[in-house]
Design a protein around this motif. Structure first.
Motif, PDB file in Angstrom:
ATOM      1  N   LEU A  19     -45.264  30.796  40.257  1.00 55.67           N
ATOM      2  CA  LEU A  19     -45.454  31.517  41.118  1.00 55.67           C
ATOM      3  C   LEU A  19     -44.822  30.933  42.542  1.00 55.67           C
ATOM      4  CD1 LEU A  19     -46.807  34.237  41.903  1.00 55.67           C
ATOM      5  CD2 LEU A  19     -48.605  32.635  42.748  1.00 55.67           C
ATOM      6  N   PHE A  36     -54.226  33.081  37.903  1.00 58.63           N
ATOM      7  CA  PHE A  36     -53.397  33.866  36.986  1.00 58.63           C
ATOM      8  C   PHE A  36     -54.344  34.507  35.852  1.00 58.63           C
ATOM      9  CE2 PHE A  36     -50.732  33.538  33.041  1.00 58.63           C
ATOM     10  CZ  PHE A  36     -50.296  34.644  33.268  1.00 58.63           C
ATOM     11  N   LEU A  74     -43.007  36.352  41.008  1.00 60.22           N
ATOM     12  CA  LEU A  74     -43.015  35.561  39.807  1.00 60.22           C
ATOM     13  C   LEU A  74     -41.630  35.089  39.250  1.00 60.22           C
ATOM     14  CD1 LEU A  74     -44.688  35.157  36.865  1.00 60.22           C
ATOM     15  CD2 LEU A  74     -44.120  37.743  36.497  1.00 60.22           C
ATOM     16  N   CYS A  92     -45.722  37.074  47.039  1.00 58.61           N
ATOM     17  CA  CYS A  92     -45.757  36.420  45.957  1.00 58.61           C
ATOM     18  C   CYS A  92     -44.797  36.848  45.042  1.00 58.61           C
ATOM     19  CB  CYS A  92     -47.013  36.399  45.267  1.00 58.61           C
ATOM     20  SG  CYS A  92     -48.407  35.824  46.363  1.00 58.61           S
ATOM     21  N   MET A 103     -52.610  38.904  39.050  1.00 56.07           N
ATOM     22  CA  MET A 103     -53.247  37.746  39.953  1.00 56.07           C
ATOM     23  C   MET A 103     -54.637  37.989  40.591  1.00 56.07           C
ATOM     24  SD  MET A 103     -50.547  35.884  39.419  1.00 56.07           S
ATOM     25  CE  MET A 103     -51.153  34.189  40.117  1.00 56.07           C
TER      26      MET A 103
END
Length: 728
Positions: free
Chosen positions: A675, A603, A663, A661, A623
């Motif tokens: 995540l 991150f 958030l 992915c 990321m």
């Protein structure tokens, strides 16, 4: 130079001048008496001023001071800003010194004909703390003033931590009093009065250090989530050893008071208990145990000074004891084993043995370093060495409830023994029925129950014959017996289950029906998991808490108390998955790297924007991704907050894969995110299913531990009051 630093420097000078003056007074020069007294008063006033100054710096958010910015922040509640005063080494030394000089006011009044020597040795002890504060000052300035402070560790933002450290440091300061009187007795070669004046403060040390240990244990149990209250950590042992030393000293003083015995032993114990406080400070504040203790402080450059003080105090005090020892006379101990004197002596001996074994185990990293790589002993070492001692102490405690000073006839002894022995057998049988199976634990339960029953009978008889004012010793022994039983049951026989609850789906756990209903934010950094718990016709909500901070994720348990056990619920993780797919979640702070399916993901920070037309706030997490082949890429999953305030999740695809992915959660202040990674779906919207992973335990008789310790502290407080009143 800063006001607080000036004040501390002047206080050090004033106390030093006062100590020198009292040395000359002790040598017979009374002309220094007034000067010594007024410089001492000046030192007390300056320490109080420095303490008030540091407190105002915390309350005023004065982040130009390194200590303030290191342990406080703008958004910290006022009560925790006060707690920050003693959160670090520098502030805790100032608090300790404050208690030391305030107790010195009493010492100066009561020292009488030994005033010179008593105050000299007492102030030299206090100067040890002033030296450490001048090495590492709480008033040191930052080179660059930060806009905000680091804040207080979430683990310390707890009611018990507001009062635990002050109580412990008051206990540490109180050990200076018997030390000063013992050293004055040796210096003046007068041994008739020192014990009587120091006796209340030895009991006070037992009371305050015991209370501090109790508060620290309860804090660990209520806050840390591992379900225990004592981990034999070096910092814990640093207060345990002086506490045991103070207990041994009190029993030695009782023997000297009643029989005129153990004079040399009591001088030795008063000195050693004080030195154990200095040694514990060295172990925990020098950084030598940084690899072996989760509580140990980092080295602030004072290791050499701590060693110097420890060696210096040891050589001078033990040297004086050896030199004067041949002139110290005491009565010969009685030969009959059927006496309270012999029972107290055995208890004192076993307590000293326990303290020595704990000290040996705590010092193992230093001792093993002399012969190779440093290593620490396992917790089992403390259990195996102290369990037999605990059994023996239980027997001795039981005998103290039935024996008398002088000599008890066998007829009297056999008349008093059956009732507590029968009660102990009944309690032990109940324990076996409840599931106590280990033979050593069964013996421990029996001897603890014997101690409890015998001293309870003695307590009742004493109240009937002499009233409530002299019940303190029986009360302490009753409490210790109860505590021992609670320790065995709660630490040796809990029922524990690690389980996973799916959102809104009930499950049976330890005869309770538990339903996870989701997570509710409490603040920007705190959120609580909601559990509906049902049993029979009763139901209640349990709310274990997650705390996000730059120091990591902290998990606070929920505890439901019942008479014979605690229901202990410790949260571990709220995991978001995609129904029918394999998924995983990570909690990442900025710069932290996690590996997933050959990918290395870190991150890098947030990137926020707004869509004014739709009144949306879009927060993206940048990321950095290292692919299995070594190439690098950047992705940005987004967290969209529309006007409706119901967040939408926009995923980012891991390059070269079918993994999305998401958030899931974010903490902008501490730069942390959650995540979620799941298989790519046809729709852009991630439809999660929440799982709550938790540990549930039933801890039997845990309240016996707290109740027993409370009785011991109450008994110690009554004893302190009684002995102080006798001095008056």
């Amino acid at each position: 130079m800063i006001f607080g630093s000036y004040v501390l420097a002047l206080a050090t000078i004033a106390i030093f001048i006062s100590a020198i003056g009292y040395f000359f007074v002790a040598r017979g020069n009374q002309a220094y008496m007034v000067t010594s007294r007024w410089f001492f008063y000046l030192g007390v006033g300056l320490v109080v001023a420095a303490s008030v100054n540091l407190l105002t710096l915390f309350l005023g958010d004065r982040f130009e001071f390194a200590y303030v910015s290191g342990y406080s922040s703008h958004d910290l509640a006022t009560n925790f800003k006060v707690t920050s005063f003693w959160a670090g080494q520098e502030g805790s030394f100032l608090l300790w010194a404050l208690f030391g000089v305030l107790l010195g006011l009493w010492v100066r009044v009561k020292a009488k004909e030994q005033l010179g020597w008593v105050m000299f040795f007492y102030l030299v002890s206090v100067l040890f703390l002033f030296a450490l504060m001048n090495i590492s000052s709480p008033f040191r300035l930052n080179h660059v003033i930060p806009p905000d402070g680091n804040g207080l560790n979430p683990l310390l933002q707890n009611y018990w931590m507001q009062i635990h450290p002050p109580v412990v440091f008051l206990g540490y300061a109180s050990t200076f009093v018997p030390f000063a009187f013992a050293m004055a007795a040796l210096a003046g070669n007068k041994y008739d009065r020192w014990m009587r004046l120091a006796f209340p403060w030895a009991i006070f040390s037992v009371c305050t250090l015991g209370l501090g240990i109790f508060l620290g244990g309860y804090w660990a149990y209520e806050t840390l989530g591992w379900g225990g209250y004592w981990g034999w950590d070096p910092v814990e042992n640093a207060s345990l050893v002086p506490w045991l030393g103070s207990i041994a000293l009190v029993h030695g003083m009782i023997l000297e008071r009643h029989k005129g015995t153990f004079r040399k032993t009591n001088l030795f114990l008063a000195i050693t208990t004080f030195l154990m406080v200095i040694y514990g400070t060295f172990l925990t504040r020098s950084g030598v145990l940084a690899d072996f203790s989760v509580h140990s402080f980092v080295d602030l450059g004072m290791t050499g000074y701590l060693v110097l003080f420890l060696v210096g105090f040891s050589v001078i005090s033990y040297g004086m004891l050896i030199f004067r020892g041949r002139h110290i006379e005491s009565n010969t101990s009685g030969k009959s084993i059927f006496t309270l004197e012999f029972s107290v002596y055995l208890g004192m001996l076993f307590i000293i043995l326990s303290a020595f074994l704990v000290l040996l185990g705590t010092s193992s990293p230093i001792l093993t370093r002399l012969f190779g790589d440093a290593s620490s002993v396992d917790i089992s070492y403390y259990v195996k060495t102290n369990l037999p001692i605990g059994i023996l102490i239980g027997i001795v405690l039981g005998l103290t409830g039935v024996l008398s000073w002088g000599s008890s006839s066998r007829h009297e002894l056999f008349r008093k023994l059956p009732l507590p022995i029968i009660a102990a057998m009944v309690i032990t049988l109940i324990a076996i029925i409840m599931g106590i199976t280990d033979i050593a634990h069964i013996f421990f339960i029996f001897t603890s129950a014997f101690a409890f029953a015998a001293n309870l009978v003695s307590l009742v008889n004493r109240i009937r014959s002499k009233g409530y004012f002299i019940i303190h010793s029986d009360l302490i022994h009753v409490g210790l017996g109860i505590m021992f039983i609670g320790v065995v049951a709660s630490s040796g026989y809990p029922t524990e289950v690690k389980t996973t609850l799916e959102l809104d789906k009930p499950a049976e756990i330890l005869n309770f029906t538990m339903t996870y209903t989701g997570v509710t934010p409490i603040s920007d950094t705190r959120e609580q998991a909601n559990l509906k718990i049902e049993k029979g016709n009763t139901s209640f909500m349990a709310n274990p808490v997650f705390v996000w901070s730059h120091q990591g994720l902290v998990r606070n348990p929920y505890i439901k108390k019942y008479l014979l056990y605690d229901l202990y619920i410790s949260p571990e993780e709220v995991k978001t998955i995609s129904t029918g797919d394999s998924s995983t979640t990570f909690i990442l702070s900025r710069g932290q790297v996690e590996e997933f399916e050959g990918y290395r993901i870190s991150f890098d920070g947030f990137k926020a924007s707004s869509h004014e037309q739709n009144n949306e706030m879009v927060i993206g997490a940048v990321m950095n991704v290292t692919l299995p082949g070594g190439s690098k890429s950047r992705i940005k999953p987004e967290y969209i907050v529309p006007e409706s305030q119901v967040p939408e999740l926009k995923p980012a695809l891991l390059p070269g894969s079918d993994w999305n992915c998401y958030l899931l959660k974010l903490n902008a202040d501490d730069e942390m995110i959650m995540l979620g990674i799941t298989r790519a779906e046809t729709a852009d919207e991630f439809k999660p299913s929440e799982l709550f992973i938790l540990n549930v335990a039933r801890r039997p008789l845990i309240n016996f531990v707290w109740f027993g310790i409370s009785l011991m502290i109450l008994g110690s407080a009554i004893g302190t009051y009684r002995r102080l009143k006798e001095i008056k």
